[in-house]
Design a protein around this motif. Sequence first.
Motif, PDB file in Angstrom:
ATOM      1  N   LEU A 178       0.826  -1.205   0.000  1.00 36.54           N
ATOM      2  CA  LEU A 178       0.000   0.000   0.000  1.00 36.54           C
ATOM      3  C   LEU A 178       0.864   1.261   0.000  1.00 36.54           C
ATOM      4  N   ILE A 179       1.901   1.254   0.818  1.00 36.54           N
ATOM      5  CA  ILE A 179       2.807   2.403   0.887  1.00 36.54           C
ATOM      6  C   ILE A 179       3.517   2.595  -0.450  1.00 36.54           C
ATOM      7  N   MET A 180       3.975   1.507  -1.030  1.00 34.62           N
ATOM      8  CA  MET A 180       4.671   1.606  -2.314  1.00 34.62           C
ATOM      9  C   MET A 180       3.749   2.153  -3.409  1.00 34.62           C
ATOM     10  N   ILE A 181       2.509   1.716  -3.419  1.00 38.30           N
ATOM     11  CA  ILE A 181       1.556   2.203  -4.421  1.00 38.30           C
ATOM     12  C   ILE A 181       1.236   3.681  -4.180  1.00 38.30           C
ATOM     13  N   ALA A 182       1.001   4.053  -2.918  1.00 36.31           N
ATOM     14  CA  ALA A 182       0.652   5.439  -2.606  1.00 36.31           C
ATOM     15  C   ALA A 182       1.810   6.388  -2.897  1.00 36.31           C
ATOM     16  N   ALA A 183       2.996   6.055  -2.426  1.00 37.25           N
ATOM     17  CA  ALA A 183       4.158   6.917  -2.680  1.00 37.25           C
ATOM     18  C   ALA A 183       4.519   6.897  -4.163  1.00 37.25           C
ATOM     19  N   GLY A 184       4.405   5.731  -4.780  1.00 39.83           N
ATOM     20  CA  GLY A 184       4.666   5.633  -6.213  1.00 39.83           C
ATOM     21  C   GLY A 184       3.668   6.435  -7.025  1.00 39.83           C
ATOM     22  N   GLY A 185       2.419   6.472  -6.578  1.00 34.23           N
ATOM     23  CA  GLY A 185       1.408   7.283  -7.255  1.00 34.23           C
ATOM     24  C   GLY A 185       1.759   8.763  -7.211  1.00 34.23           C
ATOM     25  N   SER A 186       2.232   9.222  -6.055  1.00 37.61           N
ATOM     26  CA  SER A 186       2.660  10.623  -5.960  1.00 37.61           C
ATOM     27  C   SER A 186       3.862  10.881  -6.869  1.00 37.61           C
ATOM     28  N   ALA A 187       4.787   9.929  -6.909  1.00 38.33           N
ATOM     29  CA  ALA A 187       5.948  10.080  -7.791  1.00 38.33           C
ATOM     30  C   ALA A 187       5.515  10.151  -9.255  1.00 38.33           C
ATOM     31  N   LEU A 188       4.560   9.312  -9.638  1.00 38.06           N
ATOM     32  CA  LEU A 188       4.073   9.334 -11.021  1.00 38.06           C
ATOM     33  C   LEU A 188       3.347  10.640 -11.353  1.00 38.06           C
ATOM     34  N   LEU A 189       2.571  11.143 -10.405  1.00 38.82           N
ATOM     35  CA  LEU A 189       1.894  12.413 -10.636  1.00 38.82           C
ATOM     36  C   LEU A 189       2.900  13.554 -10.788  1.00 38.82           C
ATOM     37  N   LEU A 190       3.957  13.520  -9.986  1.00 40.35           N
ATOM     38  CA  LEU A 190       5.012  14.523 -10.131  1.00 40.35           C
ATOM     39  C   LEU A 190       5.702  14.404 -11.484  1.00 40.35           C
ATOM     40  N   LEU A 191       6.040  13.182 -11.869  1.00 40.71           N
ATOM     41  CA  LEU A 191       6.681  12.974 -13.170  1.00 40.71           C
ATOM     42  C   LEU A 191       5.776  13.436 -14.307  1.00 40.71           C
ATOM     43  N   GLY A 192       4.486  13.166 -14.183  1.00 42.99           N
ATOM     44  CA  GLY A 192       3.536  13.629 -15.187  1.00 42.99           C
ATOM     45  C   GLY A 192       3.508  15.148 -15.286  1.00 42.99           C
ATOM     46  N   ALA A 193       3.520  15.816 -14.131  1.00 41.42           N
ATOM     47  CA  ALA A 193       3.520  17.281 -14.120  1.00 41.42           C
ATOM     48  C   ALA A 193       4.780  17.820 -14.798  1.00 41.42           C
ATOM     49  N   PHE A 194       5.927  17.211 -14.485  1.00 39.42           N
ATOM     50  CA  PHE A 194       7.173  17.653 -15.113  1.00 39.42           C
ATOM     51  C   PHE A 194       7.172  17.358 -16.613  1.00 39.42           C
ATOM     52  N   ALA A 195       6.572  16.240 -17.020  1.00 40.34           N
ATOM     53  CA  ALA A 195       6.488  15.913 -18.444  1.00 40.34           C
ATOM     54  C   ALA A 195       5.614  16.929 -19.178  1.00 40.34           C
ATOM     55  N   PHE A 196       4.462  17.283 -18.596  1.00 39.73           N
ATOM     56  CA  PHE A 196       3.613  18.310 -19.218  1.00 39.73           C
ATOM     57  C   PHE A 196       4.377  19.629 -19.342  1.00 39.73           C
ATOM     58  N   GLN A 197       5.191  19.927 -18.336  1.00 47.15           N
ATOM     59  CA  GLN A 197       5.928  21.182 -18.340  1.00 47.15           C
ATOM     60  C   GLN A 197       7.087  21.156 -19.337  1.00 47.15           C
ATOM     61  N   HIS A 198       7.938  20.144 -19.240  1.00 45.61           N
ATOM     62  CA  HIS A 198       9.184  20.152 -20.006  1.00 45.61           C
ATOM     63  C   HIS A 198       9.077  19.511 -21.386  1.00 45.61           C
ATOM     64  N   ILE A 199       8.171  18.571 -21.563  1.00 45.32           N
ATOM     65  CA  ILE A 199       8.003  17.933 -22.867  1.00 45.32           C
ATOM     66  C   ILE A 199       6.818  18.563 -23.604  1.00 45.32           C
TER      67      ILE A 199
END
Length: 153
Positions: A6-27
Amino acid sequence: MARTKLIMIAAGGSALLLLGAFAFQHIGGLAPCKMCLWQRWPHAAAVLIGAAALAMRGPALPVMGALAALTTAIIGGFHAGVEQGWWEGPASCTGGNGLGGMSGADLLSMGGPTGIVMCDEIAWQMLGLSMASWNMLASLALALLWVMAARRG
């Protein structure tokens, strides 16, 4: 489901959302507004909390992860309401009050090289929901996972 998973999924979900935000910004070339940036910080905290929670037992860290996820969900919900015109956002990043009432420091702090990005303008949407709305929904789901992990702690 086990606490660790559960922790891995929750923290990983936040990491993916951050990566998505950076992708929208930089790519994708979509510069973030001030409230978009505010939504990123709790996700970063949740990733760090997740790493610590995997190393330590007990419910305290998963509760902190849930609070981080709820914080970004609240900011995202507020931001979505500003985008929809349901309420006013901060004067420093919305176009509703015009730029005339802002100080020079406010204007300089608002934009980078690409100019001012207004918080009340929807830059991207899918299925009628903006990025702020999607962040709110995803973050509420992540908060639920954190709570489930805390109950198993």
